[in-house]
Structure formats: structure tokens, C-alpha cells
Enzyme design. Sequence first.
Site, mmCIF file in Angstrom:
data_model
loop_
_atom_site.group_PDB
_atom_site.id
_atom_site.type_symbol
_atom_site.label_atom_id
_atom_site.label_comp_id
_atom_site.label_asym_id
_atom_site.label_seq_id
_atom_site.Cartn_x
_atom_site.Cartn_y
_atom_site.Cartn_z
ATOM 1 N N ARG A 1 0.848 -1.218 0.000
ATOM 2 C CA ARG A 1 0.000 0.000 0.000
ATOM 3 C C ARG A 1 0.867 1.245 0.000
ATOM 4 N NH1 ARG A 1 -1.837 0.501 6.273
ATOM 5 N NH2 ARG A 1 0.114 -0.230 7.123
ATOM 6 N N TYR B 1 10.187 8.634 15.025
ATOM 7 C CA TYR B 1 10.175 8.385 13.573
ATOM 8 C C TYR B 1 11.361 9.099 12.912
ATOM 9 C CZ TYR B 1 8.395 8.355 8.765
ATOM 10 O OH TYR B 1 8.262 8.180 7.416
#
Lengths: 82, 243
Positions: free
Chosen positions: B11, B151
Amino acid sequence: MTVRSTILSEIYKIAVAQKRDISTLHDDLPLMDSGFDSLCFAVLVAHLEDDLGLDPFSSAEEIEFPVTLGDFIALYENAART
Amino acid sequence: MYKIVVTGGSRGLGLGIAVRLVEAGYEVIAIARKSTKELVAAQEVANRDTPRLHFRAFDLSDIDGIAALVKQLRAEFGKVYGLVNNAAVGTSGILSNARVEQIQSQIQLNTVSPIVLSKFLLRSMMAGGGGRIVNVSSIVGFTGYSGLSVYSATKAAMIGFTKSLAREVGQLGITVNSVAPGFLDTEMTSEMEQSHKDTIARRSALRRMPEVIDVANAVEFLMGEKARNITGIVLTVDAGNTV
């Protein structure tokens, strides 16, 4: 081809490809004095995994890197037997 | 036909990269935890004549299983020429409120997993006499972004990894590069408010946000022969957000 002859043949091929001058190969030759650096040995291990279907260094047990060429060959011969 | 492994290829950006690489003539193996209807639809198009877009289910947070995964891929597909380390989780939140397990799992998936996968797939490239690794980093790895400290840390880590590995394997004909996308309109940024996205676009030189296809094109370039003398770089694709 035997395990020994496969290993020796790959060493010669990699020496040519990587443009390395290697020492005369014999069982007592310390790998440090062979003319190969750690990257050449990494390439050798990768080729041997393809040729022999063996990778003794990725087994579950912690393995010390062999000191001599004879130790290196014996490690693969033992792995082939088991 | 060169075979390329794309992680997180079911995806979003990963699927976009996988499809672009198939269009460019590569055979792609997409790795992700599970398939998606978008991937299945892409496979129907890509595999019309010959199988070109494969899918193998694997949870990349299972670090101990990566060696066996690579062994299985090698047995099934032969030599792998390229790897796109794209799979990542982008959990946002204030660091002081984050759970330790959440921090660890993010670092595990975004950093440890691609490094270990590279380690095992590199062997195929070494034995094959050359190859390509493209690591998907992010602009937040060098600009920072409030709420994305973990992140950002993982994405900055991938840049250091890229540069050192490029030096390590360059003499074997293997290139290692990063792409650093700006904020893209994908599932990862779905929680971001539209006004926030508008601000990002307004502050970018090109007054818009980059799209998945832009990053996929950059990956395709780095994977190809035209990039044979490019290694250790970070190719930023952010519509001029960080200039």
C-alpha cells in the site's frame, strides 16, 4: 567438486575479480596473510552459500572466524557433513 | 529480468514504488504483513502476461525470521538485484507520553529490520556481482518535526546507514542510496489536518506537496543503470519544502 576444491576455486575467482594478489594457498596459511580483506571474505561466504548451500556463519551457534585456510575449509567440510 | 524486493509494498508509497518498478521492466517481490485490495488490483494489471509483481506475506518486525525469509526468496526467485527498504511505521505523539514498547517497536521496524534485511540480501548482490539498495528516509530525518521524534530518529539512522554501507560495498558494484520524501498524501499522513497539509504546500517552493509517483520515479532512477555512479546520496523529493 569437493568442498575444498570449490572453496579454492572461489578464492582464485574472487582474487581476479577484486584484483587482489593472494599468497600461495595451503592449509597453514593464516587468513590474515592471504591477501584477502574482510570484504573479500564476505564475498567468498556469499558465493559459497550459492555453490554449496552452506553458511556456517549464520548457524545458531556463535562461531569464531577461522584463523587459517585449513580451519576455514574444515568449517565448511564439517557443515557439509551435518 | 532484474528482481527487486520492496518492503511495505502492499500500500501507499511502497505499492507506488513496486508498480513503477514493474512498469520500468523489473520483476518485483512486494513484502508486507498482508495483501491489500490495491495490491491485488495492481497485480491483476502487472501479471496479465507474465508474473511480474509478486507478494510474500511477512511481518518485518520478526527480525529472527528475516534470514529464513531471504532463504525462501532466493530459492523461489533466484538472485535478487535490488532492495527498497520502505516499510516503516510513523506513529506520532509527544515523546514524554509515548510508551517505551511503542518506541522500541518503531525503532525495530524502521531501522533494525531494514538493516538486517540488507545484510542478508547483500549476499545475493555480492554473489551476483552488483546490486542496488534504496532506503526510504524522510525529510524529517534532517529537519525534525514536532511529534515525530522517534520516527525522525529512525529516518536519520537510515541516512547514516546508507552512507557507511555505500562506502563498504561500493567496490563490489553495489550502490546504496536514500530517498527523502516530504509529506505525502498517503495513509501515513491521513491523521494530519487538511489545513496543516495546506501550510506545508504553501511553504514549499513549488507550492504543492509531492506525490507518491514522484518518489517512485526517484527510486526507479536510483535503481537503474543511469544512476550507476551515484551512491551514498540522499535524494530529497519534497517539492522544495526544505530548500
